[in-house]
Motif scaffolding. Structure first.
Motif, PDB file in Angstrom:
ATOM      1  N   ILE A  24      -6.372  -0.975  -1.081  1.00 35.66           N
ATOM      2  CA  ILE A  24      -5.435   0.325  -1.220  1.00 35.66           C
ATOM      3  C   ILE A  24      -5.685   1.278  -1.899  1.00 35.66           C
ATOM      4  O   ILE A  24      -6.667   1.209  -2.573  1.00 35.66           O
ATOM      5  N   LEU A  26      -4.527   3.598  -4.934  1.00 32.90           N
ATOM      6  CA  LEU A  26      -3.438   3.981  -5.836  1.00 32.90           C
ATOM      7  C   LEU A  26      -3.475   5.590  -6.203  1.00 32.90           C
ATOM      8  O   LEU A  26      -4.520   5.900  -6.250  1.00 32.90           O
ATOM      9  N   ASP A  38       1.422   5.202  -7.285  1.00 31.42           N
ATOM     10  CA  ASP A  38       2.373   4.970  -6.278  1.00 31.42           C
ATOM     11  C   ASP A  38       1.226   4.348  -5.285  1.00 31.42           C
ATOM     12  O   ASP A  38      -0.061   4.765  -5.272  1.00 31.42           O
ATOM     13  N   GLU A  39       1.373   3.148  -4.690  1.00 29.40           N
ATOM     14  CA  GLU A  39       0.606   2.349  -3.887  1.00 29.40           C
ATOM     15  C   GLU A  39       0.791   2.685  -2.297  1.00 29.40           C
ATOM     16  O   GLU A  39       1.982   2.902  -1.737  1.00 29.40           O
ATOM     17  N   THR A  43      -2.647  -1.495   3.296  1.00 27.39           N
ATOM     18  CA  THR A  43      -2.978  -2.716   3.380  1.00 27.39           C
ATOM     19  C   THR A  43      -3.086  -3.523   4.668  1.00 27.39           C
ATOM     20  O   THR A  43      -1.984  -3.234   5.467  1.00 27.39           O
TER      21      THR A  43
END
Length: 143
Positions: A24, A26, A38-39, A43
Motif C-alpha cells: 500500500i 501511506l 492516510d492509507e 491493496t
C-alpha cells in the motif's frame, strides 16, 4: 533457437512493478500542527509504474509517500520516484510552482527539474539598449 534472452527482454522481465498486490502507499500529510497518515486504497492492485499510480491518486495535500509491504511490515520512501513521474507531465514553468502538490514542491526531483528547465530554455541574448537617462529612470532626486 538460442537460449539466450536479449538484454532488453531480461530487463523487462526482471523489472519489479512500482506497487505490488501486497503493498500500500501511506500518504503523510501535515495539517496545522499535526501529522496524519492516510492509507491509499491499493491493496490487491498492482501498478507497473509510479505514473500508473498517479493516474488514480493525485496526492494533492501529501508531503511524503511511503510504499509499505503488508507481508514484510517494511516501508520505503517513494516520494522522489512519484515526484519524478508527476513532473514528466508538467508542462509549465517554475513560476507555476503553486500548482504542484506539496510532495513535488519539496522534492529533489523539483530542484532537478528547475535546473533542467533553465538549460532547456533558449537564453534571451538580445542586448538591451535603453533610451532613458538616469534621471528619467530613477527620478530627479539623485545627486
Amino acid at each position: 533457437m538460442s537460449d539466450a534472452i536479449s538484454v532488453g527482454a531480461a530487463t523487462a522481465m526482471s523489472a519489479a512493478p512500482f506497487l505490488q498486490r501486497r503493498e500500500i502507499i501511506l500518504a503523510m500529510m501535515t495539517l496545522g500542527d499535526g501529522t496524519f497518515f492516510d492509507e491509499t486504497d491499493t491493496t490487491g492492485t498492482t501498478y507497473k509504474t509510479a505514473a500508473d499510480w498517479l493516474h488514480v491518486h493525485d496526492g494533492e495535500h501529501v508531503e511524503r509517500l511511503i510504499r509499505f509491504d503488508l507481508d514484510a511490515l517494511h516501508g520505503e520512501d517513494v516520494t522522489e520516484t512519484v515526484a519524478d513521474a508527476w513532473l514528466k507531465g508538467f508542462d509549465q514553468s517554475p513560476e507555476q510552482e503553486h500548482r504542484l502538490p506539496a510532495f513535488v514542491r519539496t522534492s529533489q526531483a523539483w530542484e532537478r527539474w528547475c535546473a533542467d528547465f533553465g538549460l532547456r530554455r533558449a537564453p534571451f541574448n538580445q542586448i538591451a539598449h535603453g533610451t532613458l537617462n538616469h534621471r528619467q529612470q530613477f527620478g530627479t532626486s539623485l545627486r
